[in-house]
Write a protein that holds these residues in place. Structure first.
Motif, mmCIF file in Angstrom:
data_model
loop_
_atom_site.group_PDB
_atom_site.id
_atom_site.type_symbol
_atom_site.label_atom_id
_atom_site.label_comp_id
_atom_site.label_asym_id
_atom_site.label_seq_id
_atom_site.Cartn_x
_atom_site.Cartn_y
_atom_site.Cartn_z
ATOM 1 N N MET A 75 46.727 18.026 -7.417
ATOM 2 C CA MET A 75 47.639 18.328 -8.513
ATOM 3 C C MET A 75 46.853 18.762 -9.746
ATOM 4 N N ASN A 76 47.182 19.928 -10.295
ATOM 5 C CA ASN A 76 46.534 20.431 -11.505
ATOM 6 C C ASN A 76 47.539 20.457 -12.648
ATOM 7 N N ALA A 77 47.191 19.818 -13.734
ATOM 8 C CA ALA A 77 48.156 19.680 -14.819
ATOM 9 C C ALA A 77 47.787 20.536 -16.017
ATOM 10 N N GLU A 78 48.799 20.954 -16.750
ATOM 11 C CA GLU A 78 48.611 21.534 -18.073
ATOM 12 C C GLU A 78 49.511 20.756 -19.020
ATOM 13 N N ILE A 79 48.994 20.470 -20.199
ATOM 14 C CA ILE A 79 49.775 19.727 -21.184
ATOM 15 C C ILE A 79 50.160 20.679 -22.315
ATOM 16 N N ILE A 80 51.445 20.855 -22.515
ATOM 17 C CA ILE A 80 51.927 21.750 -23.576
ATOM 18 C C ILE A 80 52.585 20.925 -24.673
ATOM 19 N N ALA A 81 52.003 20.961 -25.849
ATOM 20 C CA ALA A 81 52.598 20.267 -26.995
ATOM 21 C C ALA A 81 53.381 21.288 -27.802
ATOM 22 N N VAL A 82 54.619 20.947 -28.117
ATOM 23 C CA VAL A 82 55.481 21.865 -28.849
ATOM 24 C C VAL A 82 55.724 21.321 -30.243
ATOM 25 N N GLY A 83 55.380 22.086 -31.265
ATOM 26 C CA GLY A 83 55.646 21.607 -32.626
ATOM 27 C C GLY A 83 54.825 22.357 -33.660
ATOM 28 N N SER A 84 55.500 22.961 -34.620
ATOM 29 C CA SER A 84 54.799 23.731 -35.654
ATOM 30 C C SER A 84 53.912 22.839 -36.513
ATOM 31 N N GLU A 85 54.257 21.543 -36.604
ATOM 32 C CA GLU A 85 53.432 20.631 -37.419
ATOM 33 C C GLU A 85 52.008 20.550 -36.873
ATOM 34 N N LEU A 86 51.850 20.763 -35.558
ATOM 35 C CA LEU A 86 50.505 20.774 -34.970
ATOM 36 C C LEU A 86 49.745 22.036 -35.374
ATOM 37 N N LEU A 87 50.450 23.139 -35.419
ATOM 38 C CA LEU A 87 49.793 24.412 -35.757
ATOM 39 C C LEU A 87 49.509 24.518 -37.253
ATOM 40 N N LEU A 88 50.190 23.698 -38.038
ATOM 41 C CA LEU A 88 49.912 23.653 -39.473
ATOM 42 C C LEU A 88 48.844 22.602 -39.789
ATOM 43 N N GLY A 89 48.425 21.870 -38.764
ATOM 44 C CA GLY A 89 47.380 20.868 -38.974
ATOM 45 C C GLY A 89 47.885 19.599 -39.632
ATOM 46 N N GLN A 90 49.199 19.397 -39.653
ATOM 47 C CA GLN A 90 49.703 18.171 -40.275
ATOM 48 C C GLN A 90 49.385 16.947 -39.423
ATOM 49 N N ILE A 91 49.352 17.128 -38.132
ATOM 50 C CA ILE A 91 48.937 16.031 -37.245
ATOM 51 C C ILE A 91 48.002 16.575 -36.168
ATOM 52 N N ALA A 92 47.220 15.668 -35.582
ATOM 53 C CA ALA A 92 46.353 16.049 -34.464
ATOM 54 C C ALA A 92 47.127 15.834 -33.170
ATOM 55 N N ASN A 93 46.733 16.536 -32.143
ATOM 56 C CA ASN A 93 47.424 16.435 -30.861
ATOM 57 C C ASN A 93 46.918 15.224 -30.070
ATOM 58 N N THR A 94 47.248 14.047 -30.574
ATOM 59 C CA THR A 94 46.800 12.826 -29.896
ATOM 60 C C THR A 94 47.591 12.594 -28.613
ATOM 61 N N ASN A 95 48.777 13.207 -28.503
ATOM 62 C CA ASN A 95 49.528 13.084 -27.245
ATOM 63 C C ASN A 95 48.749 13.673 -26.074
ATOM 64 N N ALA A 96 48.118 14.812 -26.313
ATOM 65 C CA ALA A 96 47.339 15.441 -25.237
ATOM 66 C C ALA A 96 46.174 14.538 -24.849
ATOM 67 N N GLN A 97 45.579 13.883 -25.849
ATOM 68 C CA GLN A 97 44.479 12.971 -25.536
ATOM 69 C C GLN A 97 44.965 11.812 -24.670
ATOM 70 N N PHE A 98 46.048 11.194 -25.102
ATOM 71 C CA PHE A 98 46.590 10.062 -24.346
ATOM 72 C C PHE A 98 46.932 10.475 -22.918
ATOM 73 N N LEU A 99 47.646 11.587 -22.770
ATOM 74 C CA LEU A 99 48.074 12.007 -21.434
ATOM 75 C C LEU A 99 46.883 12.421 -20.579
ATOM 76 N N SER A 100 45.857 13.000 -21.228
ATOM 77 C CA SER A 100 44.662 13.381 -20.468
ATOM 78 C C SER A 100 43.950 12.159 -19.918
ATOM 79 N N GLN A 101 43.869 11.113 -20.736
ATOM 80 C CA GLN A 101 43.265 9.861 -20.247
ATOM 81 C C GLN A 101 44.046 9.343 -19.048
ATOM 82 N N GLN A 102 45.364 9.407 -19.162
ATOM 83 C CA GLN A 102 46.220 8.944 -18.077
ATOM 84 C C GLN A 102 46.006 9.778 -16.814
ATOM 85 N N MET A 103 45.926 11.085 -16.969
ATOM 86 C CA MET A 103 45.714 11.965 -15.820
ATOM 87 C C MET A 103 44.355 11.676 -15.175
ATOM 88 N N ALA A 104 43.334 11.458 -16.021
ATOM 89 C CA ALA A 104 41.998 11.151 -15.494
ATOM 90 C C ALA A 104 42.054 9.890 -14.639
#
Lengths: 414, 414
Positions: free
Chosen positions: A1-30
């Motif tokens: 199984m090969n995964a891609e994580i897509i985060a949707v949200g303009s607040e990420l592209l404006l740098g208001q928050i970091a994409n910690t969801n991708a980090q959490f899910l990546s740890q889980q996938m690992a």
């Protein structure tokens, strides 16, 4: 199984928050042994989201989305996927009820747009949101699994752990397992470590060895693939042993260990207490130690002796030492460690003095550092060090060096 | 100009670190008025990196890369771009010299693989790395600008700010300017702040008002678009004034200000010194203050009184107070603040005592906090607080509350 994580949200592209969801899910996938080859972040824009999904469909068979499930017009994830997959959106009655209850419980009025949150892709398995309103969902179409999770980490994480993860594990049951282990080193550079074990890295296939450097530390992630967890563990043990025979002196722990958690752990194990006199580090060493739950069993306290007056009047450093050798000196570091140990009635006294910059001090250049360690019945040791980098780097490395020295001292003493 | 940010590194896909580089660069792009439509994360794999670049080339004319510039075989960014663009890699002599100097200065041996770090794309503008070894670079080919930055934030951020950003600003000269300003608040929740200024937020178009909460603080980002920087500034001033008339009590600073930098700034301005007695916070307050360059002018030092013995023997808290009221009490906070002020000969003494958890203490529940402030010629104040959240949250909010209280005290006193 090969995964891609897509985060949707303009607040990420404006740098208001970091994409910690991708980090959490990546740890889980690992942990689950699912490869993650790409993360994508896209804004609240239907067309660009559609393009991102179409690209992901060509390179992943598990696409995990975070965000865009909320009540506002900006929230487009479900709607866009429904259009691409030509699936209807239907009201999930249980989710609707729980949204209504949520409003009742928090004494707020439910506006009409909140109903949109109860819409799910027809035929999808619904993932309950126990910490918010928008439910998640999982649906598999044309061999690609789509998992939709809410954006706020406080909703997404418990939902994934309770409902999403078991569902993925079920599908993986007959697949190969990945076992992974991180070895942590301090006091050796990445390139030197790599040179020392170059033949292992060049010869790697299973387990693989991945070095990573940061904050004065180097880690090696060992990853083994096997059908049997026992075999995977054995092959990790073997390569670990070979690596530590070469660079074991710099090794301090595994996985989520930090130098600070190891210090607390080893002090507890040896039933010893610690105190610190912090000039250069200004409280950083003790702040890191006391951030760890249970620190109060072994940390007595200490003195932040940022000025010479505090060194002299609280820690009783003779005026002559400060005059002649200076605050940044081996004799001062020695006395600071010994006196803070006595003053705070601890088994071990550690001291930190040096020049963090940006200016030099007492004619000593930025990066000059002394770390002292005093322990009952042993001669006080002072390490004379030189660190590069800025103020923050020098302070961090100094505090970490203190940990490393304490660990070596405890290992040698007991 | 439309940008895509590509982070290269398997450690991101394994969840070992979050992609904070994309956040930082996105903030920068927002300030410059450059649209960011996608973030991509890809591992240390030449083929997948190539694919990611090819996709980015179809949707962006500024592609910023972070990571993969290091000395190891894993580091592939330059090599892959060179292959796609059919550009040679050449040694940058100045970078090579500075790498050699870096090793000499830190007394380490330079291994052969480190030379690879001095390779740059032929014709590229080289961005100096003043905090590490691998240089960055910028090159424009077929109307697409490629900017390569190192992965470690401590190297990437100063490099971008000093060399990358001015370069981009140059190219943007004739475009519309975006002026942005962040107002920082403490002691008020996001929803309360939003309610107080709801009519401004609803009526916004230019400037826009974007609230964001985190770590016990709330910020409002005001953004104005104008051809004239003067006009943009005027409209920001106007909306700021209107906002602060309503919620000015909670306002403490702008943009990159932190509560800690404000404390240092205000102490300097008022020519006052500070000392702290830290039980609950274990050195955190002083560590944050002394992390700021120039802190030594106003921070005297302090006592980390993590145990009752240190409170009693170093800070002279009467045994009876510790017995009767306990360490977590208003009387103890009061005496700690007063005694640390005297002991360290400071103008202001601050104290922190409380229960960080996970267990309750002296029968007081987790989250019980007392912050004391002693100042010459004024009655010592003790704030009795209750914080929710975990150990780290409680300690962080407590240290920040200390700052907020010091700032209010200084504002009232002078």
């Amino acid at each position: 199984m090969n995964a891609e994580i897509i985060a949707v949200g303009s607040e990420l592209l404006l740098g208001q928050i970091a994409n910690t969801n991708a980090q959490f899910l990546s740890q889980q996938m690992a942990e689950l042994g699912i490869n993650v080859y790409f993360h994508t972040v896209v804004g609240d824009n239907a067309l660009r989201l559609q393009k991102a999904i179409e690209i992901a469909q060509t390179r992943a068979n598990l696409i995990i989305f975070t965000g865009g499930l909320g009540p506002t017009k900006d929230d487009l994830t479900k709607e866009t996927i429904a259009r691409i997959l030509q699936r209807e959106l239907v009201i999930d009655e249980e989710s609707l009820r729980s949204i209504e209850e949520y409003f009742a419980r928090t004494n707020r009025t439910m506006t009409e747009n909140n109903k949109k949150q109860a819409l799910v892709l027809k035929g999808a398995e619904v993932l309950k949101n126990e910490h918010g309103m928008a439910p998640g969902m999982v649906v598999t179409i044309d061999d690609i699994t789509y998992m939709l999770l809410p954006g706020p980490p406080k909703e997404m994480q418990p939902m994934f752990l309770k409902y999403g993860r078991p569902l993925l594990m079920n599908r993986l049951e007959r697949q190969e397992r990945i076992e992974s282990r991180v070895l942590r080193f301090f006091g050796i550079g990445e390139s030197q470590l790599e040179t020392e074990i170059e033949d292992f890295i060049d010869g790697q296939s299973n387990p693989t060895i991945a070095p990573l450097a940061g904050d004065g530390e180097v880690t090696l992630r060992l990853t083994a693939k096997h059908h049997s967890a026992v075999e995977a563990k054995k092959s990790l043990d073997k390569i670990e042993k070979a690596i530590l025979e070469r660079v074991g002196h710099y090794f301090y722990g595994y996985n989520d260990d930090t130098l600070f958690t190891k210090v607390i752990e080893q002090l507890k194990r040896n039933n010893k207490t610690i105190a610190a006199a912090e000039s250069l580090t200004g409280g950083r060493f003790l702040a890191e130690l006391t951030a760890i739950s249970g620190a109060s069993e072994v940390v007595r306290g200490g003195i932040v002796c940022y000025t010479n007056e505090v060194k002299e009047h609280v820690l009783r450093i003779p005026h002559s030492v400060l005059e002649t050798d200076g605050a940044v000196s081996e004799p001062c570091a020695k006395l600071l460690a010994e006196h803070v140990r006595t003053l705070c009635r601890a088994d071990i006294g550690v001291s930190f003095t040096g020049v963090a910059g940006p200016s030099s001090l007492e004619g000593k250049p930025v990066g000059t550092v002394y770390v002292g360690i005093a322990m009952d019945g042993r001669e006080t040791e002072v390490y004379s060090l030189t660190f590069g980098g800025d103020r923050e780097t020098i302070r961090t490395r100094t505090a970490k060096y203190g940990c490393f020295a304490v660990l070596k001292k405890l290992a040698a003493a007991f």
